[in-house]
Scaffold this motif. Structure first.
Motif, PDB file in Angstrom:
ATOM      1  N   SER A   1       3.598   2.959  15.244  1.00  0.00           N
ATOM      2  CA  SER A   1       3.244   4.193  16.463  1.00  0.00           C
ATOM      3  C   SER A   1       4.262   5.409  16.197  1.00  0.00           C
ATOM      4  O   SER A   1       5.191   4.200  16.912  1.00  0.00           O
ATOM      5  CB  SER A   1       2.801   3.106  17.637  1.00  0.00           C
ATOM      6  OG  SER A   1       2.385   4.009  18.834  1.00  0.00           O
TER       7      SER A   1
ATOM      8  N   LEU B   1       1.211  -3.189  12.968  1.00  0.00           N
ATOM      9  CA  LEU B   1       0.832  -1.715  13.646  1.00  0.00           C
ATOM     10  C   LEU B   1       1.981  -0.499  14.005  1.00  0.00           C
ATOM     11  O   LEU B   1       2.747  -0.981  14.983  1.00  0.00           O
ATOM     12  CB  LEU B   1       0.005  -1.336  14.648  1.00  0.00           C
ATOM     13  CG  LEU B   1      -0.440  -0.193  15.387  1.00  0.00           C
ATOM     14  CD1 LEU B   1      -1.599   0.380  14.423  1.00  0.00           C
ATOM     15  CD2 LEU B   1      -1.469  -0.792  16.895  1.00  0.00           C
TER      16      LEU B   1
ATOM     17  N   THR C   1      -0.728  -7.060   9.014  1.00  0.00           N
ATOM     18  CA  THR C   1      -1.264  -6.696   9.395  1.00  0.00           C
ATOM     19  C   THR C   1      -0.294  -5.575  10.565  1.00  0.00           C
ATOM     20  O   THR C   1      -0.471  -6.928  11.465  1.00  0.00           O
ATOM     21  CB  THR C   1      -2.494  -6.481   9.427  1.00  0.00           C
ATOM     22  OG1 THR C   1      -2.843  -6.709   8.332  1.00  0.00           O
ATOM     23  CG2 THR C   1      -2.927  -4.766   9.501  1.00  0.00           C
TER      24      THR C   1
ATOM     25  N   ASP D   1       0.907  -0.722   0.332  1.00  0.00           N
ATOM     26  CA  ASP D   1       0.011   0.042  -0.021  1.00  0.00           C
ATOM     27  C   ASP D   1       0.410   1.623   0.504  1.00  0.00           C
ATOM     28  O   ASP D   1      -0.115   2.106   0.061  1.00  0.00           O
ATOM     29  CB  ASP D   1      -1.072   0.122   0.924  1.00  0.00           C
ATOM     30  CG  ASP D   1      -1.965  -1.274   1.117  1.00  0.00           C
ATOM     31  OD1 ASP D   1      -2.168  -1.507   0.152  1.00  0.00           O
ATOM     32  OD2 ASP D   1      -2.032  -1.743   2.128  1.00  0.00           O
TER      33      ASP D   1
ATOM     34  N   PRO E   1       4.455   6.210   8.946  1.00  0.00           N
ATOM     35  CA  PRO E   1       3.015   7.037   9.560  1.00  0.00           C
ATOM     36  C   PRO E   1       1.990   6.597  10.763  1.00  0.00           C
ATOM     37  O   PRO E   1       1.957   4.919  10.027  1.00  0.00           O
ATOM     38  CB  PRO E   1       2.360   7.829   8.763  1.00  0.00           C
ATOM     39  CG  PRO E   1       3.142   7.410   7.770  1.00  0.00           C
ATOM     40  CD  PRO E   1       4.065   5.769   7.835  1.00  0.00           C
ATOM     41  N   ASP E   2       1.753   6.884  11.829  1.00  0.00           N
ATOM     42  CA  ASP E   2       0.855   5.907  12.508  1.00  0.00           C
ATOM     43  C   ASP E   2      -0.376   5.224  11.975  1.00  0.00           C
ATOM     44  O   ASP E   2      -0.977   5.375  10.571  1.00  0.00           O
ATOM     45  CB  ASP E   2       0.222   6.490  13.269  1.00  0.00           C
ATOM     46  CG  ASP E   2       0.742   7.271  14.489  1.00  0.00           C
ATOM     47  OD1 ASP E   2       2.198   7.194  14.678  1.00  0.00           O
ATOM     48  OD2 ASP E   2       0.853   7.831  15.825  1.00  0.00           O
ATOM     49  N   GLY E   3      -0.759   4.526  12.179  1.00  0.00           N
ATOM     50  CA  GLY E   3      -1.528   3.465  11.746  1.00  0.00           C
ATOM     51  C   GLY E   3      -0.806   1.767  11.415  1.00  0.00           C
ATOM     52  O   GLY E   3      -0.328   1.351  11.697  1.00  0.00           O
ATOM     53  N   GLN E   4      -2.333   0.774  10.542  1.00  0.00           N
ATOM     54  CA  GLN E   4      -1.949  -0.674  10.063  1.00  0.00           C
ATOM     55  C   GLN E   4      -1.219  -0.202   8.837  1.00  0.00           C
ATOM     56  O   GLN E   4      -1.630   0.304   7.916  1.00  0.00           O
ATOM     57  CB  GLN E   4      -3.751  -0.559  10.646  1.00  0.00           C
ATOM     58  CG  GLN E   4      -4.068  -1.199  12.097  1.00  0.00           C
ATOM     59  CD  GLN E   4      -4.781  -1.968  12.039  1.00  0.00           C
ATOM     60  OE1 GLN E   4      -6.266  -2.896  11.066  1.00  0.00           O
ATOM     61  NE2 GLN E   4      -5.285  -2.471  13.138  1.00  0.00           N
ATOM     62  N   TRP E   5      -0.734  -1.270   8.897  1.00  0.00           N
ATOM     63  CA  TRP E   5      -0.282  -1.271   7.668  1.00  0.00           C
ATOM     64  C   TRP E   5       0.419  -2.596   6.890  1.00  0.00           C
ATOM     65  O   TRP E   5       0.258  -3.909   7.851  1.00  0.00           O
ATOM     66  CB  TRP E   5       2.129  -1.164   7.531  1.00  0.00           C
ATOM     67  CG  TRP E   5       1.593   1.362   8.147  1.00  0.00           C
ATOM     68  CD1 TRP E   5       1.822   1.471   9.027  1.00  0.00           C
ATOM     69  CD2 TRP E   5       1.707   1.330   6.795  1.00  0.00           C
ATOM     70  NE1 TRP E   5       1.751   2.820   8.646  1.00  0.00           N
ATOM     71  CE2 TRP E   5       1.224   2.767   7.625  1.00  0.00           C
ATOM     72  CE3 TRP E   5       1.543   1.818   5.686  1.00  0.00           C
ATOM     73  CZ2 TRP E   5       1.916   3.629   6.237  1.00  0.00           C
ATOM     74  CZ3 TRP E   5       2.184   2.540   4.502  1.00  0.00           C
ATOM     75  CH2 TRP E   5       1.509   3.840   5.288  1.00  0.00           C
TER      76      TRP E   5
END
Length: 109
Positions: free
Chosen positions: A77, A75, A73, A32, A54-58
Motif C-alpha cells: 500500500s 498487501l 499473499t 508474479d 505497486p499497490d495491491g496483493q502480491w
C-alpha cells in the motif's frame, strides 16, 4: 530521492513459528513479478524485510535453511503496510551410531 520520503509499501518480519524469533537471510521471491537480472530479496539478520511494490496483493514465496517454505499473499500500500510471515522449522533428522561393546559382541543401533 523522492521515494525515500515515502512510506515503504510493504515491510515486515519473517518469524520462526515456534520461537517467534526473526529468521535471518530468508529469501523472498515474487513469482508474479519477474526481475530482469534475477534479483533476490533477503531478510535482515533480525528477519526484517522491505519491498517497494505497486499497490495491491502480491504472492510472496519465503524460504530459509531449516524451514519449510511458505507462500503467502501480502498487501502493498502507498500508505505502507506491515506483515509477519511465520516459517515452520523442518524436523531435523539426527542419525547416531551407538556402539556397545560387551565381551565379544559388538552392537550397532
Amino acid at each position: 530521492i523522492y521515494f525515500l520520503g515515502r512510506p515503504t509499501p510493504l515491510s515486515g518480519r519473517i518469524l520462526d513459528s515456534t520461537t517467534r524469533r526473526g529468521v535471518g537471510t530468508a529469501s523472498l521471491s515474487l513469482p508474479d513479478l519477474h526481475f530482469m537480472y534475477g534479483e533476490v530479496k533477503l531478510s535482515s539478520p533480525a528477519g526484517r524485510f522491505h519491498l517497494w511494490l505497486p499497490d495491491g496483493q502480491w504472492r510472496v514465496v519465503v524460504s530459509a535453511a531449516g524451514y519449510a517454505p511458505a507462500t503467502v499473499t501480502l498487501l502493498a500500500s502507498a500508505e505502507g503496510s506491515w506483515a509477519e510471515v511465520p516459517l515452520a522449522p523442518t524436523p531435523h533428522v539426527h542419525r547416531h551410531t551407538l556402539i556397545l561393546q560387551s565381551s565379544q559382541r559388538l552392537l550397532t543401533a
